[in-house]
Design a protein around this motif. Structure first.
Motif, PDB file in Angstrom:
ATOM      1  N   ALA B  38       0.868  -1.178   0.000  1.00 48.55           N
ATOM      2  CA  ALA B  38       0.000   0.000   0.000  1.00 48.55           C
ATOM      3  C   ALA B  38       0.902   1.225   0.000  1.00 48.55           C
ATOM      4  O   ALA B  38       2.033   1.153   0.479  1.00 48.55           O
ATOM      5  N   PRO B  39       0.379   2.331  -0.550  1.00 47.13           N
ATOM      6  CA  PRO B  39       1.202   3.548  -0.543  1.00 47.13           C
ATOM      7  C   PRO B  39       1.467   4.053   0.878  1.00 47.13           C
ATOM      8  O   PRO B  39       0.683   3.793   1.794  1.00 47.13           O
ATOM      9  N   ALA B  40       2.564   4.773   1.037  1.00 51.69           N
ATOM     10  CA  ALA B  40       2.964   5.265   2.360  1.00 51.69           C
ATOM     11  C   ALA B  40       1.864   6.111   2.999  1.00 51.69           C
ATOM     12  O   ALA B  40       1.676   6.077   4.220  1.00 51.69           O
ATOM     13  N   SER B  41       1.118   6.851   2.157  1.00 53.73           N
ATOM     14  CA  SER B  41       0.068   7.713   2.716  1.00 53.73           C
ATOM     15  C   SER B  41      -1.008   6.894   3.433  1.00 53.73           C
ATOM     16  O   SER B  41      -1.554   7.320   4.450  1.00 53.73           O
ATOM     17  N   GLU B  42      -1.298   5.703   2.889  1.00 55.21           N
ATOM     18  CA  GLU B  42      -2.304   4.830   3.511  1.00 55.21           C
ATOM     19  C   GLU B  42      -1.786   4.267   4.840  1.00 55.21           C
ATOM     20  O   GLU B  42      -2.514   4.164   5.817  1.00 55.21           O
ATOM     21  N   VAL B  43      -0.508   3.889   4.830  1.00 57.28           N
ATOM     22  CA  VAL B  43       0.096   3.361   6.056  1.00 57.28           C
ATOM     23  C   VAL B  43       0.139   4.458   7.108  1.00 57.28           C
ATOM     24  O   VAL B  43      -0.198   4.251   8.275  1.00 57.28           O
ATOM     25  N   TRP B  44       0.529   5.639   6.673  1.00 55.44           N
ATOM     26  CA  TRP B  44       0.612   6.781   7.596  1.00 55.44           C
ATOM     27  C   TRP B  44      -0.738   7.026   8.279  1.00 55.44           C
ATOM     28  O   TRP B  44      -0.815   7.247   9.483  1.00 55.44           O
ATOM     29  N   GLU B  45      -1.793   6.965   7.476  1.00 57.56           N
ATOM     30  CA  GLU B  45      -3.137   7.195   8.005  1.00 57.56           C
ATOM     31  C   GLU B  45      -3.450   6.178   9.122  1.00 57.56           C
ATOM     32  O   GLU B  45      -4.032   6.522  10.144  1.00 57.56           O
ATOM     33  N   ALA B  46      -3.002   4.944   8.896  1.00 57.90           N
ATOM     34  CA  ALA B  46      -3.261   3.893   9.891  1.00 57.90           C
ATOM     35  C   ALA B  46      -2.447   4.106  11.168  1.00 57.90           C
ATOM     36  O   ALA B  46      -2.792   3.584  12.225  1.00 57.90           O
ATOM     37  N   LEU B  47      -1.376   4.877  11.067  1.00 58.26           N
ATOM     38  CA  LEU B  47      -0.558   5.149  12.249  1.00 58.26           C
ATOM     39  C   LEU B  47      -1.124   6.290  13.084  1.00 58.26           C
ATOM     40  O   LEU B  47      -1.024   6.290  14.308  1.00 58.26           O
ATOM     41  N   VAL B  48      -1.692   7.295  12.408  1.00 60.40           N
ATOM     42  CA  VAL B  48      -2.052   8.522  13.125  1.00 60.40           C
ATOM     43  C   VAL B  48      -3.560   8.684  13.356  1.00 60.40           C
ATOM     44  O   VAL B  48      -3.969   9.560  14.114  1.00 60.40           O
ATOM     45  N   ASP B  49      -4.356   7.861  12.691  1.00 62.44           N
ATOM     46  CA  ASP B  49      -5.793   7.920  12.940  1.00 62.44           C
ATOM     47  C   ASP B  49      -6.095   7.031  14.147  1.00 62.44           C
ATOM     48  O   ASP B  49      -5.900   5.808  14.103  1.00 62.44           O
ATOM     49  N   ALA B  50      -6.546   7.658  15.230  1.00 58.35           N
ATOM     50  CA  ALA B  50      -6.656   6.943  16.508  1.00 58.35           C
ATOM     51  C   ALA B  50      -7.489   5.654  16.439  1.00 58.35           C
ATOM     52  O   ALA B  50      -7.050   4.616  16.944  1.00 58.35           O
ATOM     53  N   PRO B  51      -8.694   5.683  15.820  1.00 57.68           N
ATOM     54  CA  PRO B  51      -9.467   4.432  15.765  1.00 57.68           C
ATOM     55  C   PRO B  51      -8.733   3.319  15.015  1.00 57.68           C
ATOM     56  O   PRO B  51      -8.765   2.156  15.433  1.00 57.68           O
ATOM     57  N   THR B  52      -8.068   3.682  13.920  1.00 62.86           N
ATOM     58  CA  THR B  52      -7.337   2.676  13.144  1.00 62.86           C
ATOM     59  C   THR B  52      -6.124   2.175  13.930  1.00 62.86           C
ATOM     60  O   THR B  52      -5.842   0.979  13.986  1.00 62.86           O
ATOM     61  N   PRO B  90       4.818  13.562   8.247  1.00 65.96           N
ATOM     62  CA  PRO B  90       4.011  12.780   7.324  1.00 65.96           C
ATOM     63  C   PRO B  90       4.578  12.808   5.918  1.00 65.96           C
ATOM     64  O   PRO B  90       5.034  13.871   5.488  1.00 65.96           O
ATOM     65  N   PRO B  91       4.538  11.701   5.173  1.00 67.15           N
ATOM     66  CA  PRO B  91       4.148  10.368   5.638  1.00 67.15           C
ATOM     67  C   PRO B  91       5.385   9.500   5.814  1.00 67.15           C
ATOM     68  O   PRO B  91       5.429   8.387   5.295  1.00 67.15           O
ATOM     69  N   ARG B  92       6.384   9.999   6.522  1.00 64.28           N
ATOM     70  CA  ARG B  92       7.675   9.324   6.567  1.00 64.28           C
ATOM     71  C   ARG B  92       8.058   8.804   7.955  1.00 64.28           C
ATOM     72  O   ARG B  92       8.595   7.721   8.102  1.00 64.28           O
ATOM     73  N   ARG B  93       7.820   9.633   8.968  1.00 63.78           N
ATOM     74  CA  ARG B  93       8.376   9.304  10.277  1.00 63.78           C
ATOM     75  C   ARG B  93       7.454   9.756  11.403  1.00 63.78           C
ATOM     76  O   ARG B  93       7.025  10.908  11.454  1.00 63.78           O
ATOM     77  N   LEU B  94       7.178   8.814  12.303  1.00 67.52           N
ATOM     78  CA  LEU B  94       6.378   9.115  13.488  1.00 67.52           C
ATOM     79  C   LEU B  94       7.127   8.572  14.697  1.00 67.52           C
ATOM     80  O   LEU B  94       7.481   7.395  14.742  1.00 67.52           O
ATOM     81  N   PHE B 118       8.409   4.954  13.983  1.00 64.44           N
ATOM     82  CA  PHE B 118       7.988   4.308  12.741  1.00 64.44           C
ATOM     83  C   PHE B 118       8.618   5.058  11.583  1.00 64.44           C
ATOM     84  O   PHE B 118       8.536   6.296  11.530  1.00 64.44           O
ATOM     85  N   GLU B 119       9.236   4.319  10.682  1.00 66.25           N
ATOM     86  CA  GLU B 119       9.780   4.940   9.487  1.00 66.25           C
ATOM     87  C   GLU B 119       9.190   4.260   8.260  1.00 66.25           C
ATOM     88  O   GLU B 119       9.201   3.031   8.166  1.00 66.25           O
ATOM     89  N   LEU B 120       8.666   5.074   7.353  1.00 62.50           N
ATOM     90  CA  LEU B 120       8.001   4.565   6.161  1.00 62.50           C
ATOM     91  C   LEU B 120       8.845   4.916   4.943  1.00 62.50           C
ATOM     92  O   LEU B 120       9.149   6.091   4.714  1.00 62.50           O
ATOM     93  N   VAL B 121       9.210   3.901   4.176  1.00 57.19           N
ATOM     94  CA  VAL B 121      10.001   4.125   2.967  1.00 57.19           C
ATOM     95  C   VAL B 121       9.269   3.501   1.786  1.00 57.19           C
ATOM     96  O   VAL B 121       8.993   2.300   1.801  1.00 57.19           O
ATOM     97  N   PRO B 122       8.930   4.319   0.781  1.00 55.24           N
ATOM     98  CA  PRO B 122       8.253   3.772  -0.394  1.00 55.24           C
ATOM     99  C   PRO B 122       9.134   2.751  -1.125  1.00 55.24           C
ATOM    100  O   PRO B 122      10.350   2.959  -1.239  1.00 55.24           O
ATOM    101  N   ALA B 128       7.853   0.047   2.911  1.00 57.87           N
ATOM    102  CA  ALA B 128       8.589  -0.684   3.939  1.00 57.87           C
ATOM    103  C   ALA B 128       8.424   0.075   5.252  1.00 57.87           C
ATOM    104  O   ALA B 128       8.719   1.264   5.325  1.00 57.87           O
ATOM    105  N   VAL B 129       7.914  -0.625   6.249  1.00 63.11           N
ATOM    106  CA  VAL B 129       7.680  -0.006   7.559  1.00 63.11           C
ATOM    107  C   VAL B 129       8.689  -0.571   8.547  1.00 63.11           C
ATOM    108  O   VAL B 129       8.789  -1.788   8.707  1.00 63.11           O
ATOM    109  N   THR B 130       9.438   0.316   9.168  1.00 64.22           N
ATOM    110  CA  THR B 130      10.364  -0.115  10.208  1.00 64.22           C
ATOM    111  C   THR B 130       9.897   0.473  11.529  1.00 64.22           C
ATOM    112  O   THR B 130       9.578   1.655  11.611  1.00 64.22           O
ATOM    113  N   VAL B 131       9.846  -0.348  12.545  1.00 65.38           N
ATOM    114  CA  VAL B 131       9.545   0.158  13.886  1.00 65.38           C
ATOM    115  C   VAL B 131      10.717  -0.176  14.802  1.00 65.38           C
ATOM    116  O   VAL B 131      11.270  -1.274  14.737  1.00 65.38           O
ATOM    117  N   THR B 132      11.127   0.807  15.559  1.00 68.43           N
ATOM    118  CA  THR B 132      12.154   0.561  16.569  1.00 68.43           C
ATOM    119  C   THR B 132      11.599   0.995  17.915  1.00 68.43           C
ATOM    120  O   THR B 132      10.847   1.960  18.010  1.00 68.43           O
TER     121      THR B 132
END
Lengths: 111, 148
Positions: B38-52, B90-94, B118-122, B128-132
């Motif tokens: 999925a595009p980074a924007s979609e992943v980003w939305e899932a990270l920052v939208d509280a219900p998701t 957005p939509p790279r790093r949280l 969270f780091e998002l790389v297209p 590619a989502v990396t979490v540390t």
């Protein structure tokens, strides 16, 4: 030693970060209960330094001592090692599960 | 949502020097990577939208999606974590720093803070989502950040 509910692995990692302390721990593991003189024999650092390292190892719960001041012996208590390794395993496993759920959710939405 | 006023926290004192702790803390870093189609924007939305976020994190989440925003998490076992958004690009790093809190009033207990990034790389196929996650004892306290 009674198990704690939320052990803080920090002191364990700190204790293990120093090569001299690792050497002390290695000697105690191999030789069994030993006195300060026995541990210090053949080491590159002074007795006083070894004594300080033993205090830190005791504080981290990796070493315990027994006996009076004239003949105090030290031995290894490996329990907290499990706590430290456990933090990495537990937190890692949590993120494995979460990321799989994230992928499922996002891919379902964008399909 | 109002900024969470975190209780005053007295940092845990370490018996030894900072340099050593820094190298030690490095050992406790968790890093995980996953590929999402999925595009980074979609992943980003899932990270920052509280219900998701709540849905996949497995904790009821509240998040102010901005740098310095407050975050609260309630896990199914009842444990709570309070956090602060430390980086918001957005939509790279949280980046969120959180710490467990339990109890109230005099019995309040505060856990060791840790920082999740969270780091998002297209990629050619998606993101590619990396979490540390690493203990945040060397970083400034959330209390200080809340007032900057």
């Amino acid at each position: 030693m009674t198990p704690r509910k939320d052990p803080d692995p920090g002191p364990v990692f700190s204790a293990l970060a120093d090569p001299t302390r690792r050497e002390v721990l290695r000697r105690l593991s191999e030789d069994g209960p030993s006195t300060l003189s026995e541990i210090s024999a053949g080491m590159d650092v002074t007795r006083q330094a070894v004594s300080k390292h033993l205090v830190l190892l005791e504080e981290a719960g990796l070493v315990a001592s027994a006996g009076d001041t004239r003949r105090r012996t030290y031995h290894v208590t490996p329990g907290p090692l499990g706590d430290a390794v456990g933090w990495i395993a537990d937190v890692g496993a949590e993120w494995d599960e979460r990321l799989l759920r994230l992928r499922r959710l996002v891919e379902r939405r964008t399909r | 949502m109002a900024t969470v006023r975190l209780p005053t926290i007295v940092g845990r004192l370490r018996p030894n020097g900072n340099q050593e702790v820094a190298s030690v803390e490095e050992h406790r870093r968790i890093a995980r990577r996953i590929e999402i189609k999925a595009p980074a924007s979609e992943v980003w939305e899932a990270l920052v939208d509280a219900p998701t976020l709540s849905e996949w994190l497995g904790a009821e989440a509240e998040l102010e999606p901005r740098d310095g925003g407050a975050a609260r998490f309630t896990f199914p076992d009842g444990t709570r974590r309070l956090g602060i958004v430390e980086s918001f690009e957005p939509p790279r790093r949280l980046g969120i720093r959180w710490r467990e809190v339990s109890g109230a009033g005099p019995s309040l207990r505060i856990g060791e803070p840790s920082t999740v990034v969270f780091e998002l790389v297209p990629t050619t196929t998606g993101t590619a989502v990396t979490v540390t996650e690493s203990p945040g004892v060397l970083a400034p306290d959330p209390e200080a950040l809340a007032h900057r």
